[in-house]
Design a protein around this motif. Structure first.
Motif, PDB file in Angstrom:
ATOM      1  N   VAL A  83     -72.096  36.066  21.099  1.00 33.18           N
ATOM      2  CA  VAL A  83     -72.684  34.757  20.787  1.00 33.18           C
ATOM      3  C   VAL A  83     -73.947  34.947  19.947  1.00 33.18           C
ATOM      4  O   VAL A  83     -74.182  34.250  18.962  1.00 33.18           O
ATOM      5  CB  VAL A  83     -73.020  33.982  22.076  1.00 33.18           C
ATOM      6  CG1 VAL A  83     -73.710  32.677  21.740  1.00 33.18           C
ATOM      7  CG2 VAL A  83     -71.772  33.712  22.877  1.00 33.18           C
ATOM      8  N   PHE A  84     -74.759  35.933  20.329  1.00 29.60           N
ATOM      9  CA  PHE A  84     -76.018  36.195  19.628  1.00 29.60           C
ATOM     10  C   PHE A  84     -75.760  36.515  18.164  1.00 29.60           C
ATOM     11  O   PHE A  84     -76.425  35.997  17.270  1.00 29.60           O
ATOM     12  CB  PHE A  84     -76.730  37.362  20.311  1.00 29.60           C
ATOM     13  CG  PHE A  84     -78.105  37.646  19.795  1.00 29.60           C
ATOM     14  CD1 PHE A  84     -79.178  36.907  20.248  1.00 29.60           C
ATOM     15  CD2 PHE A  84     -78.329  38.647  18.867  1.00 29.60           C
ATOM     16  CE1 PHE A  84     -80.460  37.164  19.783  1.00 29.60           C
ATOM     17  CE2 PHE A  84     -79.604  38.909  18.398  1.00 29.60           C
ATOM     18  CZ  PHE A  84     -80.664  38.161  18.860  1.00 29.60           C
ATOM     19  N   ILE A  85     -74.773  37.370  17.903  1.00 28.12           N
ATOM     20  CA  ILE A  85     -74.487  37.800  16.531  1.00 28.12           C
ATOM     21  C   ILE A  85     -73.852  36.655  15.738  1.00 28.12           C
ATOM     22  O   ILE A  85     -74.238  36.380  14.605  1.00 28.12           O
ATOM     23  CB  ILE A  85     -73.518  39.001  16.522  1.00 28.12           C
ATOM     24  CG1 ILE A  85     -74.091  40.159  17.314  1.00 28.12           C
ATOM     25  CG2 ILE A  85     -73.152  39.399  15.100  1.00 28.12           C
ATOM     26  CD1 ILE A  85     -75.119  40.968  16.656  1.00 28.12           C
ATOM     27  N   ILE A  86     -72.869  35.986  16.371  1.00 26.54           N
ATOM     28  CA  ILE A  86     -72.128  34.980  15.621  1.00 26.54           C
ATOM     29  C   ILE A  86     -72.989  33.754  15.334  1.00 26.54           C
ATOM     30  O   ILE A  86     -72.903  33.170  14.260  1.00 26.54           O
ATOM     31  CB  ILE A  86     -70.813  34.632  16.349  1.00 26.54           C
ATOM     32  CG1 ILE A  86     -69.861  35.818  16.194  1.00 26.54           C
ATOM     33  CG2 ILE A  86     -70.189  33.361  15.808  1.00 26.54           C
ATOM     34  CD1 ILE A  86     -68.681  35.807  17.083  1.00 26.54           C
ATOM     35  N   SER A  87     -73.886  33.395  16.272  1.00 28.83           N
ATOM     36  CA  SER A  87     -74.719  32.228  15.956  1.00 28.83           C
ATOM     37  C   SER A  87     -75.819  32.590  14.969  1.00 28.83           C
ATOM     38  O   SER A  87     -76.314  31.719  14.280  1.00 28.83           O
ATOM     39  CB  SER A  87     -75.280  31.550  17.204  1.00 28.83           C
ATOM     40  OG  SER A  87     -75.700  32.465  18.143  1.00 28.83           O
ATOM     41  N   ASN A  88     -76.205  33.868  14.888  1.00 30.56           N
ATOM     42  CA  ASN A  88     -77.120  34.323  13.844  1.00 30.56           C
ATOM     43  C   ASN A  88     -78.348  33.430  13.719  1.00 30.56           C
ATOM     44  O   ASN A  88     -78.608  32.845  12.685  1.00 30.56           O
ATOM     45  CB  ASN A  88     -76.383  34.371  12.497  1.00 30.56           C
ATOM     46  CG  ASN A  88     -77.224  35.033  11.424  1.00 30.56           C
ATOM     47  OD1 ASN A  88     -78.049  35.891  11.726  1.00 30.56           O
ATOM     48  ND2 ASN A  88     -77.027  34.637  10.175  1.00 30.56           N
ATOM     49  N   GLY A  89     -79.095  33.347  14.821  1.00 34.91           N
ATOM     50  CA  GLY A  89     -80.257  32.455  14.841  1.00 34.91           C
ATOM     51  C   GLY A  89     -79.993  31.367  15.854  1.00 34.91           C
ATOM     52  O   GLY A  89     -78.921  31.330  16.438  1.00 34.91           O
ATOM     53  N   PRO A  90     -80.956  30.486  16.048  1.00 36.25           N
ATOM     54  CA  PRO A  90     -80.773  29.466  17.085  1.00 36.25           C
ATOM     55  C   PRO A  90     -79.583  28.557  16.774  1.00 36.25           C
ATOM     56  O   PRO A  90     -79.437  28.098  15.659  1.00 36.25           O
ATOM     57  CB  PRO A  90     -82.075  28.671  17.039  1.00 36.25           C
ATOM     58  CG  PRO A  90     -83.038  29.498  16.271  1.00 36.25           C
ATOM     59  CD  PRO A  90     -82.233  30.370  15.363  1.00 36.25           C
ATOM     60  N   ASN A  91     -78.745  28.372  17.761  1.00 37.81           N
ATOM     61  CA  ASN A  91     -77.634  27.423  17.633  1.00 37.81           C
ATOM     62  C   ASN A  91     -77.519  26.703  18.966  1.00 37.81           C
ATOM     63  O   ASN A  91     -76.837  27.169  19.871  1.00 37.81           O
ATOM     64  CB  ASN A  91     -76.339  28.152  17.280  1.00 37.81           C
ATOM     65  CG  ASN A  91     -75.195  27.184  17.072  1.00 37.81           C
ATOM     66  OD1 ASN A  91     -75.307  25.994  17.392  1.00 37.81           O
ATOM     67  ND2 ASN A  91     -74.096  27.669  16.549  1.00 37.81           N
ATOM     68  N   PRO A  92     -78.229  25.577  19.107  1.00 32.93           N
ATOM     69  CA  PRO A  92     -78.336  24.920  20.408  1.00 32.93           C
ATOM     70  C   PRO A  92     -76.992  24.569  21.025  1.00 32.93           C
ATOM     71  O   PRO A  92     -76.872  24.526  22.239  1.00 32.93           O
ATOM     72  CB  PRO A  92     -79.142  23.656  20.117  1.00 32.93           C
ATOM     73  CG  PRO A  92     -79.243  23.547  18.639  1.00 32.93           C
ATOM     74  CD  PRO A  92     -78.982  24.881  18.064  1.00 32.93           C
ATOM     75  N   LYS A  93     -75.980  24.337  20.202  1.00 32.21           N
ATOM     76  CA  LYS A  93     -74.699  23.905  20.777  1.00 32.21           C
ATOM     77  C   LYS A  93     -73.869  25.081  21.267  1.00 32.21           C
ATOM     78  O   LYS A  93     -72.830  24.904  21.893  1.00 32.21           O
ATOM     79  CB  LYS A  93     -73.911  23.106  19.739  1.00 32.21           C
ATOM     80  CG  LYS A  93     -74.539  21.749  19.500  1.00 32.21           C
ATOM     81  CD  LYS A  93     -73.575  20.785  18.870  1.00 32.21           C
ATOM     82  CE  LYS A  93     -74.196  19.428  18.696  1.00 32.21           C
ATOM     83  NZ  LYS A  93     -74.420  19.084  17.288  1.00 32.21           N
ATOM     84  N   LEU A  94     -74.306  26.295  20.957  1.00 31.24           N
ATOM     85  CA  LEU A  94     -73.524  27.476  21.330  1.00 31.24           C
ATOM     86  C   LEU A  94     -74.318  28.365  22.289  1.00 31.24           C
ATOM     87  O   LEU A  94     -73.861  29.412  22.711  1.00 31.24           O
ATOM     88  CB  LEU A  94     -73.162  28.257  20.051  1.00 31.24           C
ATOM     89  CG  LEU A  94     -72.131  29.374  20.122  1.00 31.24           C
ATOM     90  CD1 LEU A  94     -70.792  28.819  20.541  1.00 31.24           C
ATOM     91  CD2 LEU A  94     -72.000  30.078  18.789  1.00 31.24           C
TER      92      LEU A  94
END
Lengths: 315, 394
Positions: free
Chosen positions: A251-262
């Motif tokens: 999740v950390f890699i794929i969202s690549n920065g803050p992604n509140p919905k993920l």
């Protein structure tokens, strides 16, 4: 593991105190000494951090305000549990866990049956199936991100003719799709391996007898294979659910920065601890994750226990 | 980089480790080299590159500083970290004599960002502010207010490129809007957000729901804005001057058409309070060579070095005299506008809990299309209050 064997030893001897000879005393002493290193290591690397995290979760402990460290009681837990952010992150985690584990179970079963039934090239099939599991999660997550993100020139959005970037935070469906696909791709082999171990326990004679009685392949699968494999299935589900619930790296890699919905609960804990250096709140989040994992494990072990009892009762 | 591991001095020469973002034009590297030479064997500066994203730079620095890492002699700090680093005791206060030397000739805006509780904690290395950049072949005269600009972009069927992702950039935008509307967010340990906050939320929401917003506004940082502008798809962008030298290299056709205007305001005729950014040099609290570190930090921002950073890297200087330097004015035709904006800039809240305050704001206003404008101020006030007490889950 070592803790249980230590606990069992005195219990057993306690039941028959008369039989306690010098020899058994010496054996017990030896057992303790042999276990000691493991016990000490376990206490140092698991018990101490857990207790310390619990202690920190009761403080206002923020590394940015070193002079303001005060007793906070259960306030941190109140903050976490009353925050909508915590609950939405729990919900995200549950979605990822349930969907990915369900898909892994089905695919893992198919893969296990294939590996079990493979007539030739058995070694090759098993090795090939295990490759994704051998790849470091971060690397696997990067591979999926590079394939799916238009921002870094991924080929999938181009091939599918997307006009937008599927990994953009504004497209939660595709964000989840890619995270779940990464998880499934990566850990289905693990699931398959555990299920394969269960499959080998099913005696071939039962299948033959059923076939003689005219049972179809479908009936044999549901009436013979699945009931006999139940313990293996539950163990596989338990391991995967616990793992999936603590999902962080992909999740950390794929969202690549803050992604509140993920955002998942582990990422929430990471943000409190490592970004904000708020040890109190972060520890409270960690302790809550630990408790949720413990509850999941408890429910599974319960289910596992009753299914064993049922099987014994039927016999 | 291996020098960082040794940390200590070699042959009486102090090794000063500077941690700062990887400045692409190499002006920091040259400054380090020059200062090393000018120190006459007193110290040697080793440059250690941090990430190019402010949040990650801060993460790397605070983890090391919280663990009392003595290898951080000088930290290149974003202007908003001063209060946090100073209150936590991670950076040293500047001694009076060298502090006075730093204050000499430095613009008041940047100096404020290096000061906490009336004491100097850092040396302003470079400042920054955002301008409205537009295409003069497509736009005659850009509107000077946000709503005017949004209408103009809608008519021209183009986008206004601005930072909308959930990070510091969107906070910069929000803070400028609040202060341009006459409000403030936090003062000391008090939450002061009021009607200015509502106005700011309304404007961000208006842009996000209009065709003037880039479809990927919610994931845009400065660099994505720059790329969209260089690609020619957007006629407006709100961004820092680094886009100017960048366009010269990567989009020479667009470069010829770039024009600039002051940061848009709320009401016509009232100038906006534009953002102020930049980097300050702080001296790590656990350094083994404080004296050399202060000297090296002061040297890194001397006139010669700031000038190169401005001309090559597009980083606006903090020394007033440089703004009238003919060479700089040639490379930096908008120097006067920048100086004017810096004199009346919207400094972001000065509080040790700034990182939390910033996160709370970023979560409230991004993604911009899902801002809840009803009851916005009360909701954000609540989280900000918790953030100041380190009691907010963010």
């Amino acid at each position: 593991m070592s803790a249980t064997s230590v606990a069992e030893a005195p219990a057993r001897s306690g039941r028959a105190p008369k039989s306690e000879t010098d020899r058994s005393k010496a054996e017990r002493k030896l057992a303790w000494m042999l276990c000691a290193p493991a016990v000490i290591v376990m206490v140092a690397v698991t018990a101490y951090p857990i207790v310390y995290a619990f202690y920190l979760s009761l403080l206002r402990a923020d590394l940015r305000f070193p002079d303001d460290r005060t007793w906070n009681g259960l306030n941190n837990y109140g903050t976490v549990l009353s925050s909508s952010l915590w609950w939405s992150d729990v919900w995200h985690t549950v979605i990822i866990t349930v969907i990915s584990v369900a898909i892994e179970l089905v695919l893992g079963m198919l893969l296990a049956i294939t590996m079990h039934r493979a007539l030739f090239g058995r070694g090759l099939v098993r090795t090939a199936a295990l490759i994704p599991y051998g790849i470091v999660t971060v690397v696997a997550a990067f591979a999926w991100r590079f394939a799916w993100s238009s921002a870094v020139g991924g080929f999938v959005p181009k091939a599918l003719g997307f006009s937008y970037d599927p990994l953009d935070p504004t497209h939660p469906f595709w964000n989840y799709f890619v995270v779940i696909a990464t998880e499934v791709w990566k850990t289905t082999p693990f699931m398959a391996l555990l299920l394969l171990a269960g499959l080998t326990l099913v005696p071939e004679e039962l299948h033959e007898a059923a076939r003689v009685d005219g049972a179809s392949a479908w009936q044999r699968f549901w009436r013979i294979t699945v009931p006999l494999m139940k313990p293996a299935i539950l163990v596989a589900l338990l391991f995967r659910t616990l793992d999936a619930f603590r999902i962080f790296d992909s999740v950390f890699i794929i969202s690549n920065g803050p992604n509140p919905k993920l955002e998942t609960v582990s990422i929430l804990g990471y943000n409190q601890l490592l970004n904000r250096l708020n040890l109190g709140l972060g520890s409270a989040v960690s302790v809550l994750i630990f408790l949720m994992v413990a509850v999941i494990a408890f429910l599974f072990v319960k289910g596992f226990g009753t299914s064993l009892a049922q099987q014994r009762g039927e016999k | 980089m291996w020098l960082a591991a040794c940390g200590g001095s070699s042959g009486g020469r102090a090794n000063i480790n500077v941690w700062v973002f990887n400045e692409p034009s190499g002006s920091f590297k040259n400054a380090a080299k020059r200062c090393t030479q000018q120190s006459d064997g007193k110290y040697k500066i080793s440059l250690n590159a941090l990430s190019n994203q402010a949040d990650q730079q801060r993460q790397s620095l605070v983890r090391r500083l919280a663990a009392k890492d003595s290898s951080i002699d000088i930290a290149g700090m974003d202007v908003v970290w001063t209060a946090e680093f100073a209150a936590a005791g991670w950076i040293k206060e500047w001694p009076t004599d060298i502090a006075n030397q730093v204050k000499q000739g430095t613009l008041p805006g940047p100096l404020t960002t290096a000061t906490y509780n009336g004491k100097l904690y850092a040396a302003p290395a470079n400042s920054n502010t955002q301008l409205l950049w537009y295409r003069k072949d497509k736009v005659d005269k850009p509107a000077d207010t946000w709503s005017g600009l949004i209408d103009q972009a809608k008519q021209l069927k183009t986008h206004i490129e601005i930072q909308g992702a959930q990070y510091e950039g969107v906070v910069v935008w929000f803070n400028s809007l609040v202060q341009s509307a006459g409000g403030t967010i936090v003062k000391g340990d008090q939450v002061t957000l009021g009607s200015g906050g509502q106005k700011a939320a309304d404007i961000i929401s208006e842009l996000a729901h209009s065709s003037a917003a880039d479809p990927s506004l919610a994931s845009q940082h400065e660099d994505e804005n720059r790329l969209a502008f260089e690609a020619g798809t957007a006629f407006f962008q709100i961004n820092y001057p680094f886009i100017y030298p960048s366009a010269k290299d990567s989009a020479p056709k667009i470069f010829k058409q770039i024009a600039w205007a002051p940061y848009p305001g709320i009401n016509a005729g009232e100038p906006a309070k534009a953002p102020i950014g930049g980097i300050n040099w702080g001296v790590g609290a656990y350094t083994k060579h404080p004296q050399e570190a202060f000297e090296a930090a002061a040297c890194m921002r001397n006139s010669e070095n700031e000038k190169e950073a401005a001309i090559k890297g597009g980083l606006p200087p903090t020394l007033e005299s440089l703004y009238s330097d003919p060479e700089l004015k040639k490379a930096y035709p908008f120097a006067d506008l920048i100086k004017k904006q810096l004199a009346n800039a919207a400094v972001r809240p000065v509080t040790p809990a700034y990182a939390d305050v910033s996160l709370a704001i970023a979560k409230a206003v991004s993604p911009p299309s899902s801002i809840k404008t009803d009851g916005f101020v009360n909701a954000l006030r609540g989280t900000l209050k918790d953030a100041l007490d380190s009691q907010a889950l963010l």
